[in-house]
Write a protein that holds these residues in place. Structure first.
Motif, PDB file in Angstrom:
ATOM      1  N   ALA A 193      -4.652  -9.929   8.146  1.00 16.51           N
ATOM      2  CA  ALA A 193      -5.500  -9.000   8.888  1.00 16.51           C
ATOM      3  C   ALA A 193      -6.348  -8.206   7.909  1.00 16.51           C
ATOM      4  O   ALA A 193      -6.055  -8.154   6.716  1.00 16.51           O
ATOM      5  N   VAL A 194      -7.410  -7.582   8.434  1.00 16.00           N
ATOM      6  CA  VAL A 194      -8.291  -6.755   7.621  1.00 16.00           C
ATOM      7  C   VAL A 194      -7.963  -5.283   7.892  1.00 16.00           C
ATOM      8  O   VAL A 194      -7.863  -4.871   9.053  1.00 16.00           O
ATOM      9  N   TYR A 195      -7.823  -4.511   6.807  1.00 16.49           N
ATOM     10  CA  TYR A 195      -7.423  -3.116   6.917  1.00 16.49           C
ATOM     11  C   TYR A 195      -8.352  -2.229   6.083  1.00 16.49           C
ATOM     12  O   TYR A 195      -8.926  -2.689   5.086  1.00 16.49           O
ATOM     13  N   PRO A 196      -8.494  -0.961   6.472  1.00 14.96           N
ATOM     14  CA  PRO A 196      -9.088   0.000   5.539  1.00 14.96           C
ATOM     15  C   PRO A 196      -8.253   0.005   4.265  1.00 14.96           C
ATOM     16  O   PRO A 196      -7.029  -0.211   4.322  1.00 14.96           O
ATOM     17  N   ALA A 197      -8.885   0.223   3.128  1.00 16.36           N
ATOM     18  CA  ALA A 197      -8.165   0.126   1.852  1.00 16.36           C
ATOM     19  C   ALA A 197      -8.475   1.319   0.963  1.00 16.36           C
ATOM     20  O   ALA A 197      -9.553   1.912   1.034  1.00 16.36           O
ATOM     21  N   VAL A 198      -7.506   1.653   0.132  1.00 18.91           N
ATOM     22  CA  VAL A 198      -7.635   2.752  -0.825  1.00 18.91           C
ATOM     23  C   VAL A 198      -7.274   2.233  -2.209  1.00 18.91           C
ATOM     24  O   VAL A 198      -6.146   1.756  -2.412  1.00 18.91           O
ATOM     25  N   PRO A 199      -8.193   2.283  -3.169  1.00 15.02           N
ATOM     26  CA  PRO A 199      -7.844   1.900  -4.544  1.00 15.02           C
ATOM     27  C   PRO A 199      -7.133   3.051  -5.241  1.00 15.02           C
ATOM     28  O   PRO A 199      -7.551   4.202  -5.142  1.00 15.02           O
ATOM     29  N   LEU A 200      -6.039   2.755  -5.910  1.00 19.38           N
ATOM     30  CA  LEU A 200      -5.233   3.784  -6.566  1.00 19.38           C
ATOM     31  C   LEU A 200      -5.363   3.671  -8.075  1.00 19.38           C
ATOM     32  O   LEU A 200      -5.220   2.589  -8.641  1.00 19.38           O
ATOM     33  N   ARG A 201      -5.594   4.812  -8.728  1.00 17.49           N
ATOM     34  CA  ARG A 201      -5.644   4.858 -10.186  1.00 17.49           C
ATOM     35  C   ARG A 201      -4.314   5.408 -10.711  1.00 17.49           C
ATOM     36  O   ARG A 201      -3.828   6.422 -10.230  1.00 17.49           O
ATOM     37  N   ASP A 202      -3.749   4.767 -11.707  1.00 17.71           N
ATOM     38  CA  ASP A 202      -2.566   5.287 -12.426  1.00 17.71           C
ATOM     39  C   ASP A 202      -1.394   5.589 -11.505  1.00 17.71           C
ATOM     40  O   ASP A 202      -0.614   6.510 -11.755  1.00 17.71           O
ATOM     41  N   PHE A 203      -1.240   4.860 -10.429  1.00 22.45           N
ATOM     42  CA  PHE A 203      -0.143   5.127  -9.499  1.00 22.45           C
ATOM     43  C   PHE A 203       0.199   3.846  -8.763  1.00 22.45           C
ATOM     44  O   PHE A 203      -0.688   3.138  -8.276  1.00 22.45           O
ATOM     45  N   VAL A 204       1.505   3.553  -8.684  1.00 21.23           N
ATOM     46  CA  VAL A 204       1.981   2.372  -7.969  1.00 21.23           C
ATOM     47  C   VAL A 204       3.023   2.824  -6.939  1.00 21.23           C
ATOM     48  O   VAL A 204       4.108   3.266  -7.304  1.00 21.23           O
ATOM     49  N   PRO A 205       2.698   2.742  -5.647  1.00 22.91           N
ATOM     50  CA  PRO A 205       3.660   3.138  -4.611  1.00 22.91           C
ATOM     51  C   PRO A 205       4.566   1.973  -4.224  1.00 22.91           C
ATOM     52  O   PRO A 205       4.241   0.806  -4.471  1.00 22.91           O
ATOM     53  N   PHE A 206       5.706   2.319  -3.597  1.00 24.49           N
ATOM     54  CA  PHE A 206       6.674   1.309  -3.179  1.00 24.49           C
ATOM     55  C   PHE A 206       7.033   1.494  -1.706  1.00 24.49           C
ATOM     56  O   PHE A 206       6.851   2.578  -1.153  1.00 24.49           O
ATOM     57  N   PRO A 207       7.535   0.442  -1.068  1.00 22.37           N
ATOM     58  CA  PRO A 207       7.937   0.557   0.336  1.00 22.37           C
ATOM     59  C   PRO A 207       8.998   1.638   0.535  1.00 22.37           C
ATOM     60  O   PRO A 207       9.798   1.927  -0.359  1.00 22.37           O
ATOM     61  N   ASN A 208       8.947   2.258   1.719  1.00 23.00           N
ATOM     62  CA  ASN A 208       9.932   3.253   2.158  1.00 23.00           C
ATOM     63  C   ASN A 208       9.816   4.595   1.443  1.00 23.00           C
ATOM     64  O   ASN A 208      10.651   5.473   1.652  1.00 23.00           O
TER      65      ASN A 208
END
Length: 408
Positions: free
Chosen positions: A69-84
């Motif tokens: 699917a196609v979603y709005p997207a946000v590019p992140l600098r210097d940060f890696v998020p994880f599930p939950n």
């Protein structure tokens, strides 16, 4: 604690208490200290989490409508998020703001894309990693400077098939990624949790909810993601963990990152450690304790310099340690044999190795070991340091000053 204002009150109380001890810190520093005491990385995260808890209704859980699917997207600098994990994002780039507006008008779902190079202001598909995170937008706040603070909750890993800037902001076509089936690995779980406990103690993280979760679950993927969220790692290393779809390999990787048993001692600290054991042997003590270790650290150039930078009187501290060893440990005298390091001694050395790893030292130094002493709050060694005004906060400040001088 009901909301962030209670945390602010705690910070104010902390500042006032420290002032009575001739220690002055700024309001922002007190907020950061309160956040660390509560096991949160920083004040912005704590404030966002507390405000989220006050909401009367929870945001719906995001589900991929189709496999792609196609979603709005946000590019992140210097940060890696994880599930939950719940985390705040501060965004100001026009295309990102447009994407967030579009997401809130729709299903409040978006794709978090991790930039390869934080310096790129307008990233394209080649500038982001292949694996990202589908996230749920919980709360949005427009700030006075035109930027947006948005509270976000990670849902699941996705593969990015595209990433582009359109008239309505960044968009990404994403496909759900399926992780490897669960397996039972109790030894790996037990070992990694034990090492993570040392890591948390070394970083002053108090995480009662996390420990309760780790005690109850056997989900290797969730355990690995919970640890990865809280570990201080380079973006590339964190992304590698995000991209691992095999929970066993992911937890094994974290376990290897937490394993610092092979990190060597610097020659000066190796001599300091031998001195600590010698101080115990001379007194025929059965165990080498943290007090033996701290007494030896007074002769360690790295540790002694830091304590002196904290205005400690090393002569007084040394005499207090000698008095304690000769009076309070008399009952541990043995006829033959050599002193063995206590469990606390060994914990401190593991935490010292972690601190050395975090600060980029190739070998463990006396300064790393001094930092690692503070979590042992019930030990006489920690109490005697406190009596001299030597705290973890002051030691960190002294280390930062030294690092600045070396760079200069």
């Amino acid at each position: 604690m009901r909301d962030f204002r209670d945390a602010k009150a705690m910070a104010q109380t902390l500042r006032q208490s420290l002032i009575t001890k001739d220690v002055t810190i700024s309001h922002s520093e007190s907020l950061e200290l309160v956040s660390r005491m509560l096991g949160i990385a920083d004040w912005n995260t704590l404030s966002a989490m507390l405000q989220s808890e006050r909401r009367d209704t929870a945001a719906p859980v995001a589900r991929l409508k189709t496999s792609t699917a196609v979603y709005p997207a946000v590019p992140l600098r210097d940060f890696v998020p994880f599930p939950n994990a719940t985390f705040p994002l501060f965004v100001g780039r026009e295309n990102t703001v447009l994407a967030l507006d579009h997401a809130f008008e729709g299903a409040r779902e978006m794709v978090c894309a991790i930039q390869r190079d934080a310096a790129v202001d307008e990233p394209g598909f080649a500038d982001v990693y292949e694996v990202g995170l589908l996230a749920q937008l919980v709360e949005l706040e427009r700030l006075s400077d035109g930027s947006i603070r948005v509270l976000t909750r990670g849902i699941r890993r996705v593969a990015l098939r595209s990433f582009a800037s359109l008239n309505s902001g960044y968009r990404s076509e994403a496909t759900e990624l399926v992780e490897s089936p669960p397996v039972d690995a109790p030894d790996l779980i037990r070992r990694s949790i034990q090492r993570f406990e040392d890591y948390a103690a070394a970083h002053g993280l108090l995480m009662p909810d996390v420990w309760s979760f780790l005690d109850q679950t056997r989900d290797l993927g969730r355990i690995a993601d919970t640890m990865a969220t809280r570990m201080k790692l380079p973006v590339r290393d964190k992304y590698e963990l995000l991209a691992m779809l095999d929970p066993v390999k992911r937890l094994e990787k974290i376990d290897s990152l937490l394993d610092v048993s092979s990190r060597p001692f610097a020659p000066a600290y190796a001599a300091t450690r031998r001195l600590a054991l010698t101080l115990a042997d001379r007194r025929r003590h059965q165990f080498a304790t943290l007090e033996h270790l701290l007494l030896a650290l007074l002769e360690d150039s790295d540790a002694a310099a830091i304590m002196q930078a904290c205005n400690a009187d090393l002569g007084v501290l040394g005499q207090s340690l000698v008095d304690y060893l000769d009076r309070e440990l008399a009952h541990t005298v043995i006829e033959t044999g050599t002193a063995a390091p206590t469990a606390a001694f060994q914990r401190v050395e593991r935490r010292a190795a972690l601190h050395a790893q975090e600060t980029g030292h190739p070998a463990v130094t006396g300064a790393n070991t001094l930092v690692a002493l503070f979590p042992e709050t019930r030990s006489p060694a920690a109490r005697l340091l406190a009596e001299q005004g030597v705290s973890r906060w002051r030691v960190d400040k002294a280390l930062a000053r030294n690092a600045g001088k070396e760079k200069g």
